[in-house]
Design a protein around this motif. Sequence first.
Motif, PDB file in Angstrom:
ATOM      1  N   ASP A  35     -53.445  49.470   2.865  1.00  0.00           N
ATOM      2  CA  ASP A  35     -53.898  50.268   1.724  1.00  0.00           C
ATOM      3  C   ASP A  35     -55.150  49.651   1.105  1.00  0.00           C
ATOM      4  O   ASP A  35     -55.084  48.571   0.521  1.00  0.00           O
ATOM      5  CB  ASP A  35     -52.762  50.362   0.687  1.00  0.00           C
ATOM      6  CG  ASP A  35     -53.183  51.209  -0.510  1.00  0.00           C
ATOM      7  OD1 ASP A  35     -52.406  51.286  -1.483  1.00  0.00           O
ATOM      8  OD2 ASP A  35     -54.301  51.788  -0.486  1.00  0.00           O
ATOM      9  N   HIS A  64     -56.657  50.362  -1.460  1.00  0.00           N
ATOM     10  CA  HIS A  64     -56.582  50.247  -2.916  1.00  0.00           C
ATOM     11  C   HIS A  64     -55.737  49.061  -3.349  1.00  0.00           C
ATOM     12  O   HIS A  64     -55.658  48.750  -4.528  1.00  0.00           O
ATOM     13  CB  HIS A  64     -56.053  51.553  -3.516  1.00  0.00           C
ATOM     14  CG  HIS A  64     -56.911  52.730  -3.154  1.00  0.00           C
ATOM     15  ND1 HIS A  64     -58.221  52.837  -3.569  1.00  0.00           N
ATOM     16  CD2 HIS A  64     -56.675  53.806  -2.366  1.00  0.00           C
ATOM     17  CE1 HIS A  64     -58.745  53.945  -3.060  1.00  0.00           C
ATOM     18  NE2 HIS A  64     -57.820  54.567  -2.320  1.00  0.00           N
ATOM     19  N   LYS A 113     -58.673  45.730  -2.241  1.00  0.00           N
ATOM     20  CA  LYS A 113     -59.878  45.567  -3.061  1.00  0.00           C
ATOM     21  C   LYS A 113     -59.603  44.866  -4.391  1.00  0.00           C
ATOM     22  O   LYS A 113     -60.261  43.860  -4.703  1.00  0.00           O
ATOM     23  CB  LYS A 113     -60.560  46.920  -3.275  1.00  0.00           C
ATOM     24  CG  LYS A 113     -61.998  46.783  -3.727  1.00  0.00           C
ATOM     25  CD  LYS A 113     -62.719  48.102  -3.636  1.00  0.00           C
ATOM     26  CE  LYS A 113     -64.041  48.045  -4.384  1.00  0.00           C
ATOM     27  NZ  LYS A 113     -64.930  46.995  -3.879  1.00  0.00           N
TER      28      LYS A 113
END
Lengths: 245, 180
Positions: A137, A139, A142
């Motif tokens: 993922d 998200h 990061k």
Amino acid sequence: MVCKDAQELIHGYVDGELDRLGNLEVERHLEGCDLCSEVYRRALALHSRMQDPALKFKAPEGVRRGVESSVRKSERTGTGWWGWLSFAASVAALAGVIWIAAAILRPPGQELIAQEVVSSHVRSLMADHLTDIPTSDQHTVKPWFNGRLDFSPPVKDLTVEGFTLVGGRMDYLGQTPAAAVIYRRRQHVINLFVWPAGSERATAMKVESRRGYNLIHWTQSGLAFWAVSDLNSGELQEFARSVSR
Amino acid sequence: MATDRGSVAHFERAILPHLDAAYNLARWLTRNDQDAQDVVQEAYLRALQFFDSFSGGSGRGWLLTIVRNTCYTWLRKNRMQSAAEPFDEEIHSGGAASGNPETAAIENADRRVLLAALGELPVEFREVLVLRELEGLSYQEIAAVAGIPQGTVMSRLARARRRLEQQLANELKKEPQGGL
């Protein structure tokens, strides 16, 4: 030719390592230069002096027997636990060799980075070293980096392009902290190293290979990108284009 | 790893015959008989383990690369090289070429003096001189073994020879009678 260059080329001349043009240039310079002629005479004298076979050490009988016995043993043992042990030893030895090479050669700039990148890639392939945060993922990866680095590496989902995000890892290239974003295509692991480039100037992609690994590097938006993998160069370029898009 | 009969036979043909070259390099880099023996033993074990990665070509060069790396591991472990003073071509080469107290030194130096002078050089200089002069490797082979660019081989040899000339002069000053 200036003397400084000549005094280096003289050694290539003595060693028979220059091409025809190089030989001619050295000879022409020697004709008109007493100092370099003296350097040449000394180099030649030293070279011939060192052909003395007595300067060479011969392997003692004990070493010969030891080595021959190792060779015979290796034929008997084969795989089994010894195989695994020797595999572990060779991984350790390889890491050692790479580390030594990186530490002592001290080549400048890009060459050093290329070596570091390959070494880090090899290290990451050892058991449990690939990711600090294993997730597909983007998200999750990061923000994980944002808490650990003073720059924000782009983390893209490249599933559509055929590259699976595997996770992220904090790494060091020399003294520089770098983000490693890890992708996979088929069984091939790709490490994408990202760190601040130190200048906003963008540079074009450069393709290289080191020790059987392919490397692509470029600079974009003030960040240096180095992708490394055992994936073939064509597919790695495809990966690099997808990242930089 | 070289385990089956075929690859062991290949190893015996391609790698084993270079034992003397391996020992010579190890002996010059470690400057000690016992350590050179240990290094060569270990290097051969590594060579057996890595033999799958030997792609043909010069077995001698391939083996010497492993010997050289094993030596450097040993040197590092034994702190023979001061970590505080890394090798610097410029500094260790001892300046530009000048007049000729060394010309006589080369001609007058006997074997014992030459052995001593070569042994005194920084390991990076000793290495290229041994590979070039004693083992007769080409610049290309030296570059591969020492892990340096081919262009660096010539400049390093130039400095190494220059430095050896100075060392010969120094050794002769130490024992003015010289001669065996």
